[in-house]
Scaffold this motif. Structure first.
Motif, PDB file in Angstrom:
ATOM      1  N   VAL A  57      46.936 104.111  49.007  1.00  0.00           N
ATOM      2  CA  VAL A  57      45.571 103.684  48.689  1.00  0.00           C
ATOM      3  C   VAL A  57      45.292 103.888  47.207  1.00  0.00           C
ATOM      4  O   VAL A  57      44.653 103.052  46.561  1.00  0.00           O
ATOM      5  CB  VAL A  57      44.536 104.421  49.573  1.00  0.00           C
ATOM      6  N   SER A  58      45.800 104.964  46.633  1.00  0.00           N
ATOM      7  CA  SER A  58      45.570 105.211  45.206  1.00  0.00           C
ATOM      8  C   SER A  58      46.216 104.124  44.351  1.00  0.00           C
ATOM      9  O   SER A  58      45.672 103.736  43.318  1.00  0.00           O
ATOM     10  CB  SER A  58      46.085 106.588  44.788  1.00  0.00           C
ATOM     11  N   HIS A  59      47.347 103.599  44.789  1.00  0.00           N
ATOM     12  CA  HIS A  59      47.981 102.499  44.048  1.00  0.00           C
ATOM     13  C   HIS A  59      47.111 101.246  44.093  1.00  0.00           C
ATOM     14  O   HIS A  59      46.922 100.575  43.077  1.00  0.00           O
ATOM     15  CB  HIS A  59      49.365 102.181  44.616  1.00  0.00           C
ATOM     16  N   PHE A  60      46.583 100.930  45.266  1.00  0.00           N
ATOM     17  CA  PHE A  60      45.715  99.758  45.390  1.00  0.00           C
ATOM     18  C   PHE A  60      44.431  99.955  44.592  1.00  0.00           C
ATOM     19  O   PHE A  60      43.914  99.013  43.985  1.00  0.00           O
ATOM     20  CB  PHE A  60      45.418  99.463  46.862  1.00  0.00           C
ATOM     21  N   ARG A  70      38.037  99.326  49.614  1.00  0.00           N
ATOM     22  CA  ARG A  70      37.979  98.644  50.914  1.00  0.00           C
ATOM     23  C   ARG A  70      39.120  99.086  51.823  1.00  0.00           C
ATOM     24  O   ARG A  70      38.934  99.276  53.034  1.00  0.00           O
ATOM     25  CB  ARG A  70      38.010  97.128  50.720  1.00  0.00           C
ATOM     26  N   LEU A  71      40.291  99.257  51.250  1.00  0.00           N
ATOM     27  CA  LEU A  71      41.430  99.695  52.046  1.00  0.00           C
ATOM     28  C   LEU A  71      41.236 101.141  52.517  1.00  0.00           C
ATOM     29  O   LEU A  71      41.510 101.459  53.672  1.00  0.00           O
ATOM     30  CB  LEU A  71      42.722  99.561  51.233  1.00  0.00           C
ATOM     31  N   ALA A  72      40.716 101.991  51.633  1.00  0.00           N
ATOM     32  CA  ALA A  72      40.449 103.382  52.020  1.00  0.00           C
ATOM     33  C   ALA A  72      39.440 103.448  53.174  1.00  0.00           C
ATOM     34  O   ALA A  72      39.631 104.213  54.118  1.00  0.00           O
ATOM     35  CB  ALA A  72      39.927 104.160  50.810  1.00  0.00           C
ATOM     36  N   GLU A  73      38.398 102.647  53.093  1.00  0.00           N
ATOM     37  CA  GLU A  73      37.387 102.627  54.159  1.00  0.00           C
ATOM     38  C   GLU A  73      38.005 102.148  55.471  1.00  0.00           C
ATOM     39  O   GLU A  73      37.729 102.694  56.528  1.00  0.00           O
ATOM     40  CB  GLU A  73      36.217 101.733  53.761  1.00  0.00           C
TER      41      GLU A  73
END
Length: 78
Positions: A57-60, A70-73
């Motif tokens: 997620v940190s890369h995105f 959005r991906l983290a959520e």
């Protein structure tokens, strides 16, 4: 294959590791972005190691703040 001559490596001067991914994400329509996040969340949601999820997620997020958020959520990652 044999190598003849001289070979060397040099460090990359400009390091924009996530720029291209962010530009691609921003070029997508709203629907394409939603589909991408949904598909990634489906795959990353199967990963059992929480540290791996956070790292991905940190890369995105580095590519694009909205993308990572959005991906983290979707994954329930802080």
């Amino acid at each position: 294959t044999p190598l003849a001559g001289t070979a060397q490596s040099q460090p990359i001067r400009k390091r924009l590791n996530f720029k291209q991914a962010g530009e691609l994400y921003r070029s997508f329509t709203t629907e394409q972005r939603a589909n991408l996040v949904r598909n990634l969340a489906g795959d990353l949601g199967q990963v059992r190691n929480a540290a791996v999820k956070v790292r991905m997620v940190s890369h995105f997020y580095r590519a694009d703040v909205e993308y990572g958020t959005r991906l983290a959520e979707a994954l329930g990652v802080d």
